[in-house]
Design a protein around this motif. Structure first.
Motif, PDB file in Angstrom:
ATOM      1  N   ARG A  72      97.322 -50.044  42.470  1.00  0.00           N
ATOM      2  CA  ARG A  72      98.746 -50.006  42.803  1.00  0.00           C
ATOM      3  C   ARG A  72      99.064 -48.715  43.566  1.00  0.00           C
ATOM      4  NH1 ARG A  72     101.525 -53.781  39.476  1.00  0.00           N
ATOM      5  NH2 ARG A  72     100.177 -55.632  39.546  1.00  0.00           N
ATOM      6  N   THR A  73     100.002 -48.799  44.477  1.00  0.00           N
ATOM      7  CA  THR A  73     100.359 -47.665  45.326  1.00  0.00           C
ATOM      8  C   THR A  73     101.686 -47.059  44.884  1.00  0.00           C
ATOM      9  OG1 THR A  73     101.619 -49.013  46.899  1.00  0.00           O
ATOM     10  CG2 THR A  73      99.228 -48.848  47.256  1.00  0.00           C
ATOM     11  N   PRO A  74     102.000 -45.847  45.353  1.00  0.00           N
ATOM     12  CA  PRO A  74     103.302 -45.253  45.022  1.00  0.00           C
ATOM     13  C   PRO A  74     104.474 -46.122  45.464  1.00  0.00           C
ATOM     14  CG  PRO A  74     101.832 -43.578  45.891  1.00  0.00           C
ATOM     15  CD  PRO A  74     101.127 -44.888  46.069  1.00  0.00           C
ATOM     16  N   GLN A  75     104.302 -46.877  46.537  1.00  0.00           N
ATOM     17  CA  GLN A  75     105.377 -47.738  47.029  1.00  0.00           C
ATOM     18  C   GLN A  75     105.680 -48.889  46.065  1.00  0.00           C
ATOM     19  OE1 GLN A  75     102.712 -46.736  48.962  1.00  0.00           O
ATOM     20  NE2 GLN A  75     103.944 -45.072  49.842  1.00  0.00           N
ATOM     21  N   GLU A  76     104.719 -49.225  45.204  1.00  0.00           N
ATOM     22  CA  GLU A  76     104.908 -50.312  44.238  1.00  0.00           C
ATOM     23  C   GLU A  76     105.439 -49.815  42.899  1.00  0.00           C
ATOM     24  OE1 GLU A  76     101.515 -53.485  44.725  1.00  0.00           O
ATOM     25  OE2 GLU A  76     100.664 -51.496  45.094  1.00  0.00           O
TER      26      GLU A  76
ATOM     27  N   ASP B 191     107.893 -48.198  40.052  1.00  0.00           N
ATOM     28  CA  ASP B 191     109.300 -48.130  39.691  1.00  0.00           C
ATOM     29  C   ASP B 191     109.553 -46.739  39.120  1.00  0.00           C
ATOM     30  OD1 ASP B 191     111.891 -48.506  38.919  1.00  0.00           O
ATOM     31  OD2 ASP B 191     111.441 -49.902  37.286  1.00  0.00           O
TER      32      ASP B 191
ATOM     33  N   HIS C 136      98.311 -44.198  51.925  1.00  0.00           N
ATOM     34  CA  HIS C 136      97.493 -45.371  51.609  1.00  0.00           C
ATOM     35  C   HIS C 136      96.024 -45.167  51.969  1.00  0.00           C
ATOM     36  CE1 HIS C 136      96.449 -49.552  50.958  1.00  0.00           C
ATOM     37  NE2 HIS C 136      95.855 -49.550  52.139  1.00  0.00           N
TER      38      HIS C 136
ATOM     39  N   CYS D 167      95.378 -47.629  39.379  1.00  0.00           N
ATOM     40  CA  CYS D 167      96.252 -46.703  40.100  1.00  0.00           C
ATOM     41  C   CYS D 167      95.619 -45.328  40.121  1.00  0.00           C
ATOM     42  CB  CYS D 167      97.647 -46.645  39.478  1.00  0.00           C
ATOM     43  SG  CYS D 167      97.688 -45.853  37.851  1.00  0.00           S
TER      44      CYS D 167
ATOM     45  N   ALA E 199     101.189 -39.091  44.685  1.00  0.00           N
ATOM     46  CA  ALA E 199     101.907 -39.373  45.943  1.00  0.00           C
ATOM     47  C   ALA E 199     100.987 -39.170  47.152  1.00  0.00           C
ATOM     48  CB  ALA E 199     103.140 -38.487  46.057  1.00  0.00           C
TER      49      ALA E 199
ATOM     50  N   ASP F 169     110.920 -40.221  41.287  1.00  0.00           N
ATOM     51  CA  ASP F 169     109.723 -40.265  42.125  1.00  0.00           C
ATOM     52  C   ASP F 169     108.782 -39.136  41.721  1.00  0.00           C
ATOM     53  OD1 ASP F 169     110.736 -37.876  43.466  1.00  0.00           O
ATOM     54  OD2 ASP F 169     112.089 -39.224  44.544  1.00  0.00           O
TER      55      ASP F 169
END
Length: 456
Positions: A345-349, A351, A263, A239, A260, A428
């Motif tokens: 891993r992306t910010p969208q993944e 938690d 992609h 990440c 943040a 976030d």
């Protein structure tokens, strides 16, 4: 049951966190090259099959010490998460025939060798020169373009960084950088294996970074780190971590997981990190690669390391992505099958998000606090408003006791003058940035007043 020799020295993730993750995978024998933090001493006795604190004479040949201790306990793997012990551990693993970072580990430790390797590979980085004497620094200053950054080749945590804007600043910068390296060694923040490493420096051009072209929100710094691992010579990115702007000259204030970024930007950054790590020829180890972000998509690799990111980087990754990197690497070194992420891993993944803030006696603009204050986390917790759903805590292992006078910030000493490390969990990354800015602004107002007599 498998056995792991855990070589502990200052730096890296908190010992209590790392030790519990290794102990969950194997019997642990602890070789303590630094004094154990008081908050961890009791749990170390409980978690470890043995704890050995070698004498000063025994530490003089660190590779032999690690080899002999690993053989004595029958270790199936050797781990360390400290920048200051990675080279010795890599050499010991080579002698023991165990999986480790490999014979090229020093390339990821000595910034001079690292930069030369990248130069030969044509990897984007700031222009630099190695320096070993004040005259070397004068010569380098004449060949490079100001402003310049002088840094110790074997340091960590922005220690001994000095900014030079004019040639007449060379003597004072050289003298102070060497003083700080000597002071850091007294504190236990120094290379443990390479003799006279504190005398090695390099100077580099300060490249112009920008965060606004990469991040949509204000408050981000102009560089990121790519967290990853090398598995049998294959780089596996995990990440990206973001930062708040550094404190003069380049002391890190806060790390945020995840960064943040869009992609496509993340993909390009990871590709550069892969080139940088691949060039060093590492074998089996964590990696932490820092990349400066510039205008018009430009990027420069600043440095990489053959270990995971320090402070709370690894715990933050476990919190937001559910990946126990220390446990996973331990399993891999023990020869077990590990399912590493196929790509970063992306910010969208994620938690939520998590961040760690280094408490320094400077405000949001980097200016010194107007008066001395006492560190007191209960006061901070009660007086500083964070966002709904955010959780603020203190990392006791990396913090001064409550009631201790906050050190005056010294630009040359960097993180050596930190008072505490705070951890924030939030919805976030944007919320982490907002809450940390609130915290930085509030600290010099809410902490109790202190005097130099307060600690006596």
């Amino acid at each position: 049951m498998s056995k792991v020799l855990f070589v502990y020295a200052k730096g890296g993730p908190p010992l209590g966190y790392a030790l519990s993750r290794v102990a969950a995978r194997s019997a642990v024998h602890l070789l303590a090259l630094s004094a154990l933090p008081p908050t961890v001493a009791a749990s170390a006795d409980r978690l470890c099959a043995s704890v050995l604190s070698p004498s000063e004479p025994e530490r003089r040949d660190l590779v032999s010490l690690i080899v002999s201790r690993a053989q004595a306990v029958g270790a199936d793997a050797v781990v360390t998460f400290s920048e200051y012990a990675v080279v010795a551990m890599a050499e010991a693993c080579e002698k023991l025939g165990l999986a480790g970072a490999g014979g090229n580990c020093a390339l990821a430790r000595d910034k001079r060798m690292m930069r030369r390797t990248w130069q030969e590979q044509g990897i984007s980085q700031p222009r630099f020169r190695p320096v070993a004497t004040e005259q070397d620094l004068h010569d380098a200053a004449a060949a490079l373009r100001f402003p310049l950054l002088l840094k110790a080749a074997w340091s960590a945590g922005s220690t001994a960084h000095r900014t030079l804007r004019r040639p007449d600043e060379v003597p004072a910068a050289w003298a102070r950088a060497r003083e700080v390296m000597a002071e850091s060694a007294q504190l236990g923040y120094a290379e443990l294996h390479v003799a006279d490493a504190g005398a090695d420096f390099l100077v580099e051009e300060i490249v112009q970074g920008t965060a606004s072209e990469w991040f949509d929100q204000e408050g981000w710094g102009d560089y990121v780190s790519v967290e990853g691992v090398v598995v049998d010579g294959d780089f596996r990115p995990v990440c990206l971590s973001g930062r708040m702007p550094t404190v003069e000259p380049f002391t890190e204030r806060a790390g945020i997981t995840p960064a943040a970024l869009p992609h496509d930007a993340q993909r390009r950054i990871v590709a550069l990190a892969r080139d940088a790590v691949d060039a060093l020829g590492l074998r089996n180890c964590g990696t932490h690669t820092e990349i400066k972000l510039g205008a018009d998509g430009r990027m420069w690799v600043i440095e990489t390391a053959a270990r995971f990111g320090g402070a709370m980087t690894v715990p933050q990754i476990e919190e937001v992505f559910g990946l126990d990197l220390i446990g996973m690497l331990t399993d891999h070194l023990l020869g077990r099958e590990v399912s590493w992420p196929a790509e970063a891993r992306t910010p969208q993944e994620a938690d939520g998000a998590a961040g760690s803030l280094v408490v320094l006696a400077v405000d949001g603009a980097g200016e010194a606090w107007p008066d001395r204050r006492l560190w007191d986390f209960p006061t901070v917790r009660e007086a500083v408003p964070v966002s709904a759903g955010s959780r603020l805590s203190v990392v006791a292992e990396n913090s001064l006791p409550d009631g201790t006078l906050v050190p005056v910030y010294d630009p040359a000493a960097g993180a050596n003058t930190m008072a505490a490390l705070c951890l924030l969990s939030a919805a976030d990354p944007e919320t982490v940035i907002r809450d940390f800015r609130t915290l930085v602004d509030a600290l010099p107002k809410v902490l109790p007043h202190g005097t130099t007599e307060a600690q006596s």
